[in-house]
Design a protein around this motif. Structure first.
Motif, PDB file in Angstrom:
ATOM      1  N   PRO A 147       0.820  -1.201   0.000  1.00 33.32           N
ATOM      2  CA  PRO A 147       0.000   0.000   0.000  1.00 33.32           C
ATOM      3  C   PRO A 147       0.861   1.262   0.000  1.00 33.32           C
ATOM      4  O   PRO A 147       2.042   1.206   0.366  1.00 33.32           O
ATOM      5  CB  PRO A 147      -0.792  -0.128   1.302  1.00 33.32           C
ATOM      6  CG  PRO A 147       0.144  -0.878   2.207  1.00 33.32           C
ATOM      7  CD  PRO A 147       0.842  -1.873   1.318  1.00 33.32           C
ATOM      8  N   PRO A 148       0.277   2.403  -0.419  1.00 32.75           N
ATOM      9  CA  PRO A 148       1.040   3.661  -0.354  1.00 32.75           C
ATOM     10  C   PRO A 148       1.450   3.948   1.089  1.00 32.75           C
ATOM     11  O   PRO A 148       0.699   3.665   2.024  1.00 32.75           O
ATOM     12  CB  PRO A 148       0.028   4.706  -0.856  1.00 32.75           C
ATOM     13  CG  PRO A 148      -0.991   3.931  -1.614  1.00 32.75           C
ATOM     14  CD  PRO A 148      -1.081   2.596  -0.947  1.00 32.75           C
ATOM     15  N   ASN A 149       2.630   4.512   1.251  1.00 35.00           N
ATOM     16  CA  ASN A 149       3.150   4.814   2.589  1.00 35.00           C
ATOM     17  C   ASN A 149       3.464   6.299   2.671  1.00 35.00           C
ATOM     18  O   ASN A 149       4.202   6.839   1.844  1.00 35.00           O
ATOM     19  CB  ASN A 149       4.400   3.974   2.873  1.00 35.00           C
ATOM     20  CG  ASN A 149       4.958   4.237   4.249  1.00 35.00           C
ATOM     21  OD1 ASN A 149       5.765   5.135   4.443  1.00 35.00           O
ATOM     22  ND2 ASN A 149       4.517   3.462   5.229  1.00 35.00           N
ATOM     23  N   LEU A 150       2.919   6.973   3.684  1.00 36.77           N
ATOM     24  CA  LEU A 150       3.071   8.421   3.793  1.00 36.77           C
ATOM     25  C   LEU A 150       4.501   8.828   4.123  1.00 36.77           C
ATOM     26  O   LEU A 150       4.961   9.880   3.684  1.00 36.77           O
ATOM     27  CB  LEU A 150       2.103   8.965   4.849  1.00 36.77           C
ATOM     28  CG  LEU A 150       0.618   8.827   4.491  1.00 36.77           C
ATOM     29  CD1 LEU A 150      -0.256   9.318   5.638  1.00 36.77           C
ATOM     30  CD2 LEU A 150       0.291   9.593   3.205  1.00 36.77           C
ATOM     31  N   ALA A 151       5.224   8.018   4.891  1.00 35.14           N
ATOM     32  CA  ALA A 151       6.615   8.357   5.192  1.00 35.14           C
ATOM     33  C   ALA A 151       7.473   8.295   3.930  1.00 35.14           C
ATOM     34  O   ALA A 151       8.335   9.149   3.699  1.00 35.14           O
ATOM     35  CB  ALA A 151       7.173   7.429   6.266  1.00 35.14           C
ATOM     36  N   ARG A 152       7.254   7.276   3.093  1.00 32.60           N
ATOM     37  CA  ARG A 152       7.974   7.211   1.814  1.00 32.60           C
ATOM     38  C   ARG A 152       7.656   8.433   0.959  1.00 32.60           C
ATOM     39  O   ARG A 152       8.540   9.003   0.317  1.00 32.60           O
ATOM     40  CB  ARG A 152       7.597   5.947   1.044  1.00 32.60           C
ATOM     41  CG  ARG A 152       8.240   4.677   1.533  1.00 32.60           C
ATOM     42  CD  ARG A 152       8.111   3.570   0.496  1.00 32.60           C
ATOM     43  NE  ARG A 152       8.502   2.273   1.046  1.00 32.60           N
ATOM     44  CZ  ARG A 152       7.657   1.399   1.533  1.00 32.60           C
ATOM     45  NH1 ARG A 152       6.354   1.660   1.539  1.00 32.60           N
ATOM     46  NH2 ARG A 152       8.083   0.244   2.025  1.00 32.60           N
ATOM     47  N   PHE A 153       6.381   8.804   0.928  1.00 30.41           N
ATOM     48  CA  PHE A 153       5.992   9.971   0.133  1.00 30.41           C
ATOM     49  C   PHE A 153       6.694  11.229   0.639  1.00 30.41           C
ATOM     50  O   PHE A 153       7.253  12.003  -0.147  1.00 30.41           O
ATOM     51  CB  PHE A 153       4.474  10.149   0.189  1.00 30.41           C
ATOM     52  CG  PHE A 153       3.981  11.365  -0.548  1.00 30.41           C
ATOM     53  CD1 PHE A 153       4.138  11.483  -1.917  1.00 30.41           C
ATOM     54  CD2 PHE A 153       3.344  12.391   0.138  1.00 30.41           C
ATOM     55  CE1 PHE A 153       3.686  12.608  -2.601  1.00 30.41           C
ATOM     56  CE2 PHE A 153       2.889  13.514  -0.526  1.00 30.41           C
ATOM     57  CZ  PHE A 153       3.059  13.626  -1.900  1.00 30.41           C
TER      58      PHE A 153
END
Length: 292
Positions: A158-164
């Motif tokens: 799933p998308p990860n906010l820390a990576r973003f």
């Protein structure tokens, strides 16, 4: 997280909290002259906590066996820890006493019940999503998909906010207060690392971010902790411009580790027109025909 790593985390956390305090801020006399340490000396922390220097030195080295709640309270008061930092210290002490486990994936839950998706979809006036403690976005409603288009546009699932935040250049445009968002993201992960020692998924995520982002590595080493509850977040959306939205993070008791995050805005608040246009933009996008 092996016990020796927990001890290192305790040592770094306590020394970093000690380093940020001055004698003046701690209410101690400062007799001038050059100090050999940044912040308070160990003896000064021990004095403020009403414990011996030898005992405080043991605690700062991570040897916390048998430490009482009263001692932790005294230490928290001496170091002027806030509620989140006090809870973090308690979690580290608990982790130091816990049996060593080979793997722990608690907090990285990826399953979202159908009823939770239905709750999100019913929130037509709010942008809402479900995330886990690793900052993976697991489910969204239409308005959240419209607001977080860039963050959700990723090959990793799933998308990860820390990576973003740390690995995607679009994040610095999207978050108008990127520095605070970066601080909060790292603080949230640091808090979770103490709560769930041995979490291999979280350790892998942290290692990845440290390798790819010097800014993340620097902030991780600061040992600051945060608990994401409520406040205001400032965005710049490519379609509607600036948005200052009120957020609330609502933990889900039936699903430990999962949190619903909502973004709302009063109808008379600044940027209300932009928020209305965001809703319209999301509705229009949902009605566009898909290619056969």
């Amino acid at each position: 997280m092996p016990s020796d790593t927990v001890r290192e985390d305790i040592r770094h956390f306590l020394t970093s909290r000690r380093a940020r305090l001055t004698p003046q801020r701690a209410g101690l006399p400062d007799f001038g002259g050059r100090r050999q340490v940044s912040g308070l000396r160990r003896s000064e922390v021990a004095q403020l906590a009403s414990i011996s220097v030898e005992y405080y030195t043991r605690l700062e080295r991570g040897h916390v066996g048998g430490v009482s709640e009263e001692i932790l309270d005294s230490l928290a008061a001496a170091l002027q820890l806030d509620d989140v930092e006090r809870a973090h210290l308690t979690a580290l002490v608990r982790a130091a006493h816990a049996p060593r486990r080979a793997s722990d994936r608690d907090g990285g839950t990826s399953y979202v019940r159908d009823s939770l998706q239905q709750i999100l979809d019913a929130m037509t006036g709010a942008a809402a999503f479900v995330r886990n403690a690793h900052l993976d976005v697991l489910a969204t409603n239409r308005l959240a998909r419209t607001l977080y288009t860039d963050a959700l546009d990723t090959t990793g699932q799933p998308p990860n906010l820390a990576r973003f935040v740390f690995c995607d250049p679009r994040a610095r445009r999207f978050y108008r207060d990127w520095e605070r968002i970066a601080h909060d993201a790292v603080g949230s992960l640091r808090t979770e690392a103490a709560r769930a020692p041995g979490n291999t998924d979280l350790a892998d995520l942290v290692d990845e971010l440290v390798a790819h982002s010097p800014e993340f590595a620097l902030r991780w080493d600061a040992h600051d902790v945060e608990y994401y509850r409520s406040g205001r977040q400032c965005f710049h959306h490519a379609a509607v411009g600036d948005l200052d939205l009120d957020y609330d993070a609502l933990e889900i008791p039936a699903d430990p580790g999962l949190t619903i995050v909502t973004y709302t805005l009063a109808s008379a608040a600044p940027h209300a027109d932009a928020f209305r246009r965001l809703r319209e933009h999301g509705s229009a996008a949902a009605e566009e025909p898909t290619s056969a």
